[in-house]
Enzyme design. Structure first.
Site, PDB file in Angstrom:
ATOM      1  CE1 TYR A 193       6.632 109.026  20.135  1.00 37.23           C
ATOM      2  CE2 TYR A 193       5.604 106.945  19.520  1.00 37.23           C
ATOM      3  CZ  TYR A 193       5.627 108.321  19.481  1.00 37.23           C
ATOM      4  OH  TYR A 193       4.652 108.996  18.799  1.00 37.23           O
TER       5      TYR A 193
ATOM      6  CB  ALA B  85       1.706 124.066  17.139  1.00 40.91           C
ATOM      7  CB  SER B  86       6.456 124.283  14.080  1.00 40.02           C
ATOM      8  OG  SER B  86       7.265 123.166  14.413  1.00 40.02           O
ATOM      9  NE  ARG B  87       8.526 117.899  13.548  1.00 42.94           N
ATOM     10  CZ  ARG B  87       9.413 116.933  13.368  1.00 42.94           C
ATOM     11  NH1 ARG B  87       9.938 116.730  12.173  1.00 42.94           N
ATOM     12  NH2 ARG B  87       9.797 116.171  14.377  1.00 42.94           N
TER      13      ARG B  87
ATOM     14  CB  SER C 168       1.647 106.213  19.880  1.00 44.42           C
ATOM     15  OG  SER C 168       2.123 105.306  18.896  1.00 44.42           O
TER      16      SER C 168
ATOM     17  CB  ALA D 184       7.311 103.166  28.094  1.00 47.72           C
TER      18      ALA D 184
ATOM     19  CG  ASN E 186       1.683 117.090  18.502  1.00 51.16           C
ATOM     20  OD1 ASN E 186       1.349 116.010  18.031  1.00 51.16           O
ATOM     21  ND2 ASN E 186       2.591 117.869  17.909  1.00 51.16           N
TER      22      ASN E 186
END
Length: 272
Positions: free
Chosen positions: A177, A35-37, A164, A179, A112
């Site tokens: 990524y 959650a920092s970026r 994604s 997969a 996330n």
């Protein structure tokens, strides 16, 4: 909402529903990983803007996490800052316990955090495979295992995985990524089917090309950047703020009848 409209009709008056109330999250408690970026930050701020307390998870940049927490607290919501390296086995269970301790429970879980390493199949090493597996998939699975049954006991829960477009539109530079994102989306469908009778929904939000620091290198080659944008029907990259409202929808009462879905925020990039 249908029931409330029927009640209004039976009373002889028909009133419009109030969207502002439908999307409110007052009293809800959320954990947002990464959650920092970027997208995680936009989601954390959107949930807090709707009234939720948000546990701000970060891996390495505490200053960035503190800035997010300060903005949330300025809006009158709680924002405990929780550090965890989700590539380490056991860290997800510890993070779930820390979030419950800090907030008194978790009603909304946003998965996330992920590691994206650009490499072809032949360039993938066991260590880099494990890094992406543990951060992008195993940690999410373990957080769900720790938190979903507790949500079900209270009769309310929301799990939103950030997927994604690559899971549908594979990129030879992102085989691991992509997969991991596809696997996590499958877990959301399973949770959606099993736990819906207990008031828990689980969905995937799949962004396309989003203009964050992770993708900054894609702009280095102007011609390649233009060619990439030309493949997007919307003819632009998205922003983190394009993604957050859909997560807010799924986290709120407005999304109560949506579960097991994989919803794309990609400007049309994933279209055939």
């Amino acid at each position: 909402m249908a029931a409330s409209i029927a009640q209004e009709r039976s009373g002889g008056a028909l009133r419009l529903p109030d969207p502002a109330r439908t999307f409110r999250l007052d009293g809800r408690r959320a954990l947002v990983t990464g959650a920092s970026r970027g997208i995680g930050r936009a989601i954390a701020l959107a949930l807090a803007g709707a009234g939720a307390d948000v546990a701000v998870h970060y891996h390495a940049n505490r200053d960035a996490a503190s800035a997010v927490a300060a903005a949330i607290e300025a809006a009158g919501c709680r924002a405990p800052i929780l550090q965890a390296d989700l590539s380490r086995r056991g860290s997800a269970a510890a993070l779930a316990e820390a979030a419950i301790g800090a907030l008194g429970g978790v009603d909304i879980l946003v998965l996330n955090a992920a590691e994206q390493r650009r490499m072809t199949l032949s360039q993938t090493t066991p260590d880099l495979f494990d890094l992406q597996l543990d951060t992008g998939f195993r940690s999410g699975f373990e957080l769900c295992a720790a938190l979903v049954p507790v949500m079900a006991q209270r009769g309310f829960g929301r799990v939103i995985a950030i997927g994604s477009v690559q899971a549908r539109r594979p990129n030879p530079q992102l085989p691991v990524y992509a997969a991991m994102k596809a696997a996590l989306s499958n877990v959301m469908r399973n949770i959606g089917k099993e736990w819906a009778p207990h008031g828990v929904t689980a969905n995937t939000v799949s962004p396309g090309l989003i203009d964050t620091d992770r993708n900054a290198e894609l702009h280095d080659d102007a011609a390649a950047d233009r060619a990439l944008l030309d493949r997007i029907p919307a003819r632009r990259a998205g922003t983190a703020e394009d993604v957050a409202p859909l997560v807010l929808l799924l986290a709120s009462e407005a999304g109560a009848y949506i579960t097991g879905a994989d919803l794309y925020v990609d400007g049309g990039l994933g279209l055939p």
